[in-house]
Design a protein around this motif. Structure first.
Motif, PDB file in Angstrom:
ATOM      1  N   LYS B 181       0.839  -1.203   0.000  1.00  0.00           N
ATOM      2  CA  LYS B 181       0.000   0.000   0.000  1.00  0.00           C
ATOM      3  C   LYS B 181       0.873   1.251   0.000  1.00  0.00           C
ATOM      4  O   LYS B 181       0.611   2.208  -0.731  1.00  0.00           O
ATOM      5  CB  LYS B 181      -0.895  -0.035   1.253  1.00  0.00           C
ATOM      6  N   GLN B 182       1.937   1.226   0.808  1.00  0.00           N
ATOM      7  CA  GLN B 182       2.804   2.407   0.881  1.00  0.00           C
ATOM      8  C   GLN B 182       3.535   2.639  -0.442  1.00  0.00           C
ATOM      9  O   GLN B 182       3.715   3.781  -0.862  1.00  0.00           O
ATOM     10  CB  GLN B 182       3.800   2.252   2.044  1.00  0.00           C
ATOM     11  N   LYS B 185       1.140   4.286  -2.758  1.00  0.00           N
ATOM     12  CA  LYS B 185       0.956   5.705  -2.409  1.00  0.00           C
ATOM     13  C   LYS B 185       2.138   6.543  -2.873  1.00  0.00           C
ATOM     14  O   LYS B 185       1.968   7.693  -3.287  1.00  0.00           O
ATOM     15  CB  LYS B 185       0.782   5.859  -0.896  1.00  0.00           C
ATOM     16  N   ARG B 186       3.345   5.975  -2.784  1.00  0.00           N
ATOM     17  CA  ARG B 186       4.512   6.705  -3.293  1.00  0.00           C
ATOM     18  C   ARG B 186       4.414   6.901  -4.797  1.00  0.00           C
ATOM     19  O   ARG B 186       4.734   7.968  -5.320  1.00  0.00           O
ATOM     20  CB  ARG B 186       5.802   5.947  -2.957  1.00  0.00           C
ATOM     21  N   LYS B 188       1.691   7.121  -6.471  1.00  0.00           N
ATOM     22  CA  LYS B 188       0.659   8.161  -6.659  1.00  0.00           C
ATOM     23  C   LYS B 188       1.255   9.554  -6.460  1.00  0.00           C
ATOM     24  O   LYS B 188       1.045  10.463  -7.262  1.00  0.00           O
ATOM     25  CB  LYS B 188      -0.488   7.906  -5.667  1.00  0.00           C
ATOM     26  N   MET B 189       2.019   9.711  -5.386  1.00  0.00           N
ATOM     27  CA  MET B 189       2.644  11.013  -5.112  1.00  0.00           C
ATOM     28  C   MET B 189       3.559  11.440  -6.263  1.00  0.00           C
ATOM     29  O   MET B 189       3.526  12.573  -6.724  1.00  0.00           O
ATOM     30  CB  MET B 189       3.457  10.952  -3.810  1.00  0.00           C
ATOM     31  N   GLU B 192       1.404  12.284  -9.372  1.00  0.00           N
ATOM     32  CA  GLU B 192       0.497  13.436  -9.241  1.00  0.00           C
ATOM     33  C   GLU B 192       1.231  14.731  -8.880  1.00  0.00           C
ATOM     34  O   GLU B 192       0.781  15.815  -9.227  1.00  0.00           O
ATOM     35  CB  GLU B 192      -0.593  13.142  -8.192  1.00  0.00           C
ATOM     36  N   THR B 193       2.337  14.617  -8.145  1.00  0.00           N
ATOM     37  CA  THR B 193       2.984  15.845  -7.662  1.00  0.00           C
ATOM     38  C   THR B 193       4.429  15.984  -8.128  1.00  0.00           C
ATOM     39  O   THR B 193       5.034  17.025  -7.910  1.00  0.00           O
ATOM     40  CB  THR B 193       2.988  15.914  -6.114  1.00  0.00           C
ATOM     41  N   GLU B 195       6.918  14.500  -6.858  1.00  0.00           N
ATOM     42  CA  GLU B 195       7.849  14.229  -5.765  1.00  0.00           C
ATOM     43  C   GLU B 195       7.169  13.344  -4.719  1.00  0.00           C
ATOM     44  O   GLU B 195       5.958  13.142  -4.760  1.00  0.00           O
ATOM     45  CB  GLU B 195       8.346  15.544  -5.130  1.00  0.00           C
ATOM     46  N   ILE B 196       7.965  12.832  -3.802  1.00  0.00           N
ATOM     47  CA  ILE B 196       7.422  11.993  -2.731  1.00  0.00           C
ATOM     48  C   ILE B 196       7.527  12.768  -1.430  1.00  0.00           C
ATOM     49  O   ILE B 196       8.619  13.203  -1.033  1.00  0.00           O
ATOM     50  CB  ILE B 196       8.180  10.649  -2.659  1.00  0.00           C
ATOM     51  N   ALA B 197       6.382  12.947  -0.766  1.00  0.00           N
ATOM     52  CA  ALA B 197       6.345  13.815   0.418  1.00  0.00           C
ATOM     53  C   ALA B 197       7.265  13.302   1.515  1.00  0.00           C
ATOM     54  O   ALA B 197       7.345  12.098   1.767  1.00  0.00           O
ATOM     55  CB  ALA B 197       4.912  13.913   0.947  1.00  0.00           C
TER      56      ALA B 197
END
Lengths: 402, 206
Positions: B181-182, B185-186, B188-189, B192-193, B195-197
């Motif tokens: 899952k993590q 999410k990475r 996705k980040m 979409e953005t 970068e990875i928060a």
């Protein structure tokens, strides 16, 4: 750099810590020129929000000057900016809906597990507000690393003093959204529980949105005076039966909308701990639950309930029956700050909104622990503390109402 | 480290059969009359073992076209950008070797690409005779109303013998469902953005 760091319950210190750096392409580094203590920082001060680690830098209401930019930042060195407390990517589904505080991409993935467990979904990143909201170092510091600096910070024209715009970072939009969530109609009465900074800005906003009358409820005479000064009617709950008074002041109908700007100091890391904490603290928690229960009892049938007050866990004895049988609508949430900053800056520049009346004390960042102690312990007089990094340590400078 | 020699196509068949049979048995034991199957994915059943396999999976919606997401999964140089603990991916024809970084050092997980439908699906299965028996699949579907792409990833593996140790090391004690899952999410980040928060205040900080 110097920064206010958390070390435990009622133990905050100004330490020297490493300066932040640009880490991601959209980052900017801000040199802080003004930073405030928020009422919600007191939840951290009281150590009722787990997920803080010793040495964490607090603070989520700050502004300053851009000193460094990442390759994808749209800010320029020297820009004066106010930074929203919510960290939002601007690109995900939620940001696209204007629901910036629900951003999917700002809370680091490994920090999302706690809020998924507690709330079913991960919440967005916030500055200086525990590791559940990302563990981002906060703004009570000389410098701050600001992620997604192309989305959040709003550039302020030169010539406008910091104190006129600083509260765009949190409490002004929070009060504004609280009033907006009341969907105010002509003739409406709005009742506001809690005359702290958010409650006061909600009062101001509700009147600007055309409320017929706003009735403010608190027990600190100093804070009730501020509410009266904004044009609200006031109820001191230590001397008046609130529910009876609200019915009498609304022609026997009840307020059309109610705002709970009190919140509740009961937070937890896991559901079972929250339940325990609530039950253990029933004497302390009951007052705060009491405010929301009162609001739900007071609001008229079919009325609107707006909850800007911070809640983190679960509540016992929530008056579900009143909610359903009276057909109430509830709107709440962390503020979608980025949705409101432009409009509110415009209203400040036009002179429609003044926020400086709130500031009671001005301190050097070096004296932040004194600020926390008094904001926590002397709520009647200390309504809002604004701090300046780099200033010499010294006694607090009074505000407009001392 | 015991070596397992069973052929994985066989294992996969066994897996599929055992999931079906397990569900049927489970349903029969729950109550009579037998409950009809529901619409939920099989891995969300109220049971954690499917035959001898563990199954974990997760779906994430990413606001990007299927083709762009497919390219990320197909490009060995991009996989390490969002998969934590993955040091490198080596591709040679159908053979895909995942070099995993564990506290005990690096070790290879040898797989074959067993399914490739452009912009729709990719699946890998451990090579015959490999130490670790694992099958992973990524599927891409258009999300409704232009919301991007639903990315579904799931993995089935056989936790036995010394494999457990390796796998546990690879996951550094984290539940594989959480780990996968993590990673999603990475991804996705990143898409979409850009970068990875991170809340790190300095480069190289955690």
């Amino acid at each position: 750099m110097r920064a206010l760091t958390w070390h435990g319950k009622h133990d905050v210190r100004v330490d020297t810590v490493p300066d932040p750096q640009i880490v991601n392409p959209r980052d900017a580094i801000i040199e802080v020129t003004a930073t405030a203590i928020c009422g919600s920082d007191l939840h951290l001060y009281d150590a009722v929000i787990p997920g803080l680690q010793p040495g964490d830098i607090l603070g989520h209401e700050f502004m300053g000057r851009v000193v460094e930019t990442g390759p994808k930042s749209t800010l320029k060195k020297g820009d004066r900016v106010v930074v929203p407390f919510t960290i939002s990517c601007g690109a995900c589904f939620f940001c696209g809906q204007g629901q910036f505080s629900a951003c999917d991409n700002s809370n680091p993935v490994e920090k999302q597990e706690a809020s998924e467990l507690l709330y079913g979904h991960a919440v967005s990143g916030l500055f200086g507000y525990s590791h559940m909201t990302g563990g981002y170092p906060g703004g009570q510091a000389e410098y701050v690393r600001v992620p997604f600096s192309d989305v959040g910070p709003i550039v302020i024209p030169d010539g406008i003093p910091d104190e006129q715009v600083l509260f765009l970072s949190d409490i002004l939009p929070t009060g504004w959204m609280a009033a907006e969530n009341c969907d105010i109609q002509p003739g409406d009465t709005v009742a506001v529980w809690g005359c702290g900074p958010v409650g006061l800005f909600a009062i101001q906003s509700a009147l600007l949105m055309g409320a017929h009358q706003v009735i403010a409820i608190d027990h600190y005479p100093g804070r009730l005076d501020l509410a009266r000064g904004l044009g609200a009617k006031v109820i001191d709950y230590t001397q008046t039966h609130v529910l009876e008074a609200l019915m009498e002041m609304t022609g026997g109908i009840g307020p059309d909308a109610v705002i709970d700007a009190v919140g509740m100091e009961s937070h937890g890391f896991a559901p079972d701990r929250i339940m325990d904490a609530v039950k253990q603290k029933i004497g302390v928690g009951a007052d705060n639950i009491h405010a929301l229960r009162m609001a739900l009892m007071a609001v008229r049938k079919g009325g609107r309930v707006s909850i800007p007050g911070v809640y983190g866990g679960m509540a016992d004895k929530f008056p579900m029956g009143a909610l359903m049988e009276k057909g109430l609508q509830v709107r709440t949430g962390q503020t979608h700050v980025q949705k409101y900053t432009r409009e509110l800056l415009h209203r400040i520049l036009e002179g429609e909104i003044d926020t400086t009346f709130l500031i009671s004390h001005r301190l050097s960042l070096e004296d932040a622990p004194t600020g926390y102690r008094n904001f926590h312990g002397k709520q009647n007089e200390w309504t809002k503390v604004v701090m300046t990094p780099g200033a010499a340590s010294g006694p607090a400078q009074g505000g407009d109402h001392g | 480290m015991p070596r397992r020699s069973s052929g994985l196509p066989v294992a996969a068949t066994v897996l599929a059969l055992s999931i079906g049979a397990g569900l049927a048995v489970g349903a029969a034991m729950k109550s009579a009359p037998r409950r009809p199957p529901d619409s939920a994915p099989g891995r969300t059943a109220r049971r954690s073992h499917f035959g001898g396999y563990q199954v974990a999976g997760r779906t994430v919606t990413i606001d990007a076209p299927r083709s762009r997401i497919f390219q990320m999964w197909r490009d060995p140089n991009r996989l390490t950008d969002f998969m934590e603990g993955l040091a490198a991916v080596q591709v040679s024809g159908d053979s895909v070797t995942w070099v995993v970084q564990s506290p005990d050092g690096r070790f290879p997980v040898e797989t074959r690409l067993v399914e490739e439908r452009p912009d729709e699906a990719l699946a890998w299965r451990s090579a015959e005779g490999a130490d670790i028996q694992i099958e992973a699949k990524v599927q891409l579907r258009d999300a409704p109303a232009g919301r991007g792409t639903e990315v579904e990833a799931h993995v089935a593996w056989r936790p036995q013998g010394g494999i457990v140790g390796h796998w546990a090391a690879m996951l550094r004690g984290t539940d594989p469902a959480i780990r996968g899952k993590q990673d999603l999410k990475r991804l996705k980040m990143l898409l979409e953005t850009g970068e990875i928060a991170t809340s790190a205040n300095r480069k190289g900080d955690d």
